[in-house]
Design a protein around this motif. Sequence first.
Motif, PDB file in Angstrom:
ATOM      1  N   THR A 100      -4.941   9.269  -0.026  1.00  0.00           N
ATOM      2  CA  THR A 100      -6.075   8.345   0.098  1.00  0.00           C
ATOM      3  C   THR A 100      -5.700   7.052   0.815  1.00  0.00           C
ATOM      4  N   SER A 101      -4.416   6.662   0.791  1.00  0.00           N
ATOM      5  CA  SER A 101      -3.994   5.396   1.395  1.00  0.00           C
ATOM      6  C   SER A 101      -2.675   5.563   2.121  1.00  0.00           C
ATOM      7  N   PRO A 102      -2.653   6.420   3.155  1.00  0.00           N
ATOM      8  CA  PRO A 102      -1.386   6.743   3.822  1.00  0.00           C
ATOM      9  C   PRO A 102      -0.741   5.556   4.536  1.00  0.00           C
ATOM     10  N   ASP A 103      -1.525   4.496   4.756  1.00  0.00           N
ATOM     11  CA  ASP A 103      -0.959   3.332   5.448  1.00  0.00           C
ATOM     12  C   ASP A 103      -0.388   2.291   4.487  1.00  0.00           C
ATOM     13  N   THR A 104      -0.432   2.545   3.177  1.00  0.00           N
ATOM     14  CA  THR A 104       0.176   1.603   2.232  1.00  0.00           C
ATOM     15  C   THR A 104       1.677   1.880   2.092  1.00  0.00           C
ATOM     16  N   LEU A 105       2.381   0.961   1.430  1.00  0.00           N
ATOM     17  CA  LEU A 105       3.833   1.116   1.275  1.00  0.00           C
ATOM     18  C   LEU A 105       4.163   2.364   0.467  1.00  0.00           C
ATOM     19  N   ARG A 106       3.433   2.571  -0.636  1.00  0.00           N
ATOM     20  CA  ARG A 106       3.696   3.766  -1.439  1.00  0.00           C
ATOM     21  C   ARG A 106       3.242   5.027  -0.714  1.00  0.00           C
ATOM     22  N   GLY A 107       2.148   4.921   0.049  1.00  0.00           N
ATOM     23  CA  GLY A 107       1.682   6.062   0.828  1.00  0.00           C
ATOM     24  C   GLY A 107       2.707   6.482   1.869  1.00  0.00           C
ATOM     25  N   GLN A 108       3.389   5.499   2.435  1.00  0.00           N
ATOM     26  CA  GLN A 108       4.380   5.815   3.474  1.00  0.00           C
ATOM     27  C   GLN A 108       5.724   6.209   2.903  1.00  0.00           C
ATOM     28  N   TYR A 109       6.160   5.507   1.839  1.00  0.00           N
ATOM     29  CA  TYR A 109       7.555   5.626   1.411  1.00  0.00           C
ATOM     30  C   TYR A 109       7.744   6.130  -0.014  1.00  0.00           C
ATOM     31  N   GLY A 110       6.661   6.239  -0.799  1.00  0.00           N
ATOM     32  CA  GLY A 110       6.793   6.652  -2.191  1.00  0.00           C
ATOM     33  C   GLY A 110       7.325   8.073  -2.313  1.00  0.00           C
ATOM     34  N   LEU A 111       8.187   8.317  -3.287  1.00  0.00           N
ATOM     35  CA  LEU A 111       8.776   9.643  -3.481  1.00  0.00           C
ATOM     36  C   LEU A 111       8.098  10.389  -4.620  1.00  0.00           C
ATOM     37  N   THR A 112       7.907   9.701  -5.744  1.00  0.00           N
ATOM     38  CA  THR A 112       7.267  10.294  -6.934  1.00  0.00           C
ATOM     39  C   THR A 112       6.503   9.193  -7.646  1.00  0.00           C
ATOM     40  N   ASP A 113       5.785   9.541  -8.727  1.00  0.00           N
ATOM     41  CA  ASP A 113       5.042   8.521  -9.479  1.00  0.00           C
ATOM     42  C   ASP A 113       5.979   7.474 -10.083  1.00  0.00           C
ATOM     43  N   THR A 114       7.198   7.847 -10.349  1.00  0.00           N
ATOM     44  CA  THR A 114       8.173   6.892 -10.882  1.00  0.00           C
ATOM     45  C   THR A 114       8.898   6.173  -9.745  1.00  0.00           C
ATOM     46  N   ARG A 115       9.395   6.944  -8.796  1.00  0.00           N
ATOM     47  CA  ARG A 115      10.150   6.365  -7.675  1.00  0.00           C
ATOM     48  C   ARG A 115       9.157   6.005  -6.573  1.00  0.00           C
ATOM     49  N   ASN A 116       8.444   4.901  -6.819  1.00  0.00           N
ATOM     50  CA  ASN A 116       7.317   4.559  -5.949  1.00  0.00           C
ATOM     51  C   ASN A 116       7.519   3.246  -5.173  1.00  0.00           C
TER      52      ASN A 116
END
Length: 147
Positions: A100-116
């Motif tokens: 839903t938000s591929p241009d956000t930091l988590r959208g680009q670089y997040g690995l998992t719900d914990t490692r976000n």
Amino acid sequence: ALQLTLAVIKPDAVAHPLILEALHQKILENFIIVRKKDLMWRAEDSEKFYAEHAGRFFYQRLVEFMSSGPMRAYILAREDAITHWRGMMGPTKVFRARFTSPDTLRGQYGLTDTRNTTHGSDSVESAKREISFFFPEFNADEWKSRE
Ligand code: CMP
């Protein structure tokens, strides 16, 4: 008026030099950096900071992850700093962030719900608490009076 928030680059993102640099550049472009600190938590620090999540199914893995390696903490200032940083981070859940938000930091670089990749304070009260948790020597009133 300037507002302060606490931003943290979590161990997953600090571990990758290119991601750390990309996040730092985004922060530079968007905020006044008031303080910056590299640090590593013991498990006890992690438990204390996330006490409100004690008992949740992800608590143990969150505590372990947040004390698994170095992090970088910032005190950031700008208008609506809290909302702005949370908007830049994107949703907590990495699946939602990706789609839903591929241009956000988590959208680009997040690995998992914990490692976000990042953390940000969610209110004025939590910003106050979290800033003094990471920067106990920082005096916000003194800083504001110098502005
Ligand atoms: P943060 O913004 O630091 O606040 C609490 C953290 O708990 C969150 O980022 C995630 O790292 C973690 N978290 C929240 N929800 C979940 C979940 N459903 N599964 C795993 N970890 C979670």
